[in-house]
Design a protein around this motif. Sequence first.
Motif, PDB file in Angstrom:
ATOM      1  N   LEU A 138      38.740  50.435  40.996  1.00  0.00           N
ATOM      2  CA  LEU A 138      39.337  49.126  40.794  1.00  0.00           C
ATOM      3  C   LEU A 138      40.502  48.894  40.032  1.00  0.00           C
ATOM      4  N   THR A 139      40.635  49.419  38.904  1.00  0.00           N
ATOM      5  CA  THR A 139      41.754  49.437  38.248  1.00  0.00           C
ATOM      6  C   THR A 139      42.904  50.303  38.807  1.00  0.00           C
ATOM      7  N   THR A 140      42.858  51.116  39.430  1.00  0.00           N
ATOM      8  CA  THR A 140      44.053  51.754  40.082  1.00  0.00           C
ATOM      9  C   THR A 140      44.580  50.945  41.165  1.00  0.00           C
ATOM     10  N   ASN A 167      31.215  45.448  39.375  1.00  0.00           N
ATOM     11  CA  ASN A 167      32.443  45.789  38.546  1.00  0.00           C
ATOM     12  C   ASN A 167      33.602  44.890  38.686  1.00  0.00           C
ATOM     13  N   ALA A 168      33.573  44.468  40.134  1.00  0.00           N
ATOM     14  CA  ALA A 168      34.822  43.736  40.564  1.00  0.00           C
ATOM     15  C   ALA A 168      34.678  42.342  40.153  1.00  0.00           C
ATOM     16  N   GLN A 169      33.391  41.900  39.839  1.00  0.00           N
ATOM     17  CA  GLN A 169      33.095  40.499  39.197  1.00  0.00           C
ATOM     18  C   GLN A 169      33.545  40.354  37.807  1.00  0.00           C
ATOM     19  N   ASP A 170      33.410  41.750  37.154  1.00  0.00           N
ATOM     20  CA  ASP A 170      33.595  41.828  35.855  1.00  0.00           C
ATOM     21  C   ASP A 170      35.095  41.634  35.419  1.00  0.00           C
ATOM     22  N   LYS A 171      36.013  42.019  36.439  1.00  0.00           N
ATOM     23  CA  LYS A 171      37.314  42.109  36.119  1.00  0.00           C
ATOM     24  C   LYS A 171      37.956  40.428  36.522  1.00  0.00           C
ATOM     25  N   LYS A 172      37.119  39.737  36.964  1.00  0.00           N
ATOM     26  CA  LYS A 172      37.591  38.269  37.342  1.00  0.00           C
ATOM     27  C   LYS A 172      37.693  37.419  36.148  1.00  0.00           C
TER      28      LYS A 172
END
Length: 172
Positions: A138-140, A167-172
């Motif tokens: 997700l980061t890259t 993990n995508a939710q955590d990035k929001k």
Amino acid sequence: MNLIELVQGDITEQHVDVVVNAANSSLLGGGGVDGAIHRKGGPAILEACRKLRAGHYGRGLKTGQAVATTAGKLPARWVVHTVGPVWSATEDRSGLLADCYRNSMLAAAELGACSIAFPAISTGIYRWPVESAAKIALTTLAEEVPGITSVRLVLFDKKTYDVFSENAQDKK
Ligand code: AR6
């Protein structure tokens, strides 16, 4: 930052310009996603891989690198093959896993592709823990690559899909 779409499904069925294959350095096929791509894409993909091995990639494709071939009978136009690192509990190979995502996007952009779909590289036969792999992917994949407008992660099973989604939710 790219918008990354997460779907649960089979990468061989994706209607995108490029599907990424979690290959091995021989480029000559294997199990998992690799087996599915070669089975459904037909012999044209293996033929193209053999040509790569006979040419510039005589020693195989190195971990973290990416190279494109035809997608044969798949709905996608091209397959970009990349070699994920085997999980190691003693050595940090995260940079190599990030390289797979980054170099695959760059190879796709070089082809003129706009849309690209990835599997969860290294999380199957290469045993990378899914949560760690999700964070790296997700980061890259959030890094902009000129020309790439659509990035999709295709997660085969619900458990992997759920971990990526959290993990995508955590990035929001
Ligand atoms: N579509 C999407 N994801 C899939 C599919 C599919 N059709 N099939 C499996 N997965 P793996 P690796 C998932 O083992 O860990 C091969 O033999 C799978 O559930 O395919 O990078 C190569 O030749 C898992 O979540 O790749 C190499 O030798 C993810 O894709 C080695 O395996 C990756 O699993 C590479 O191992």
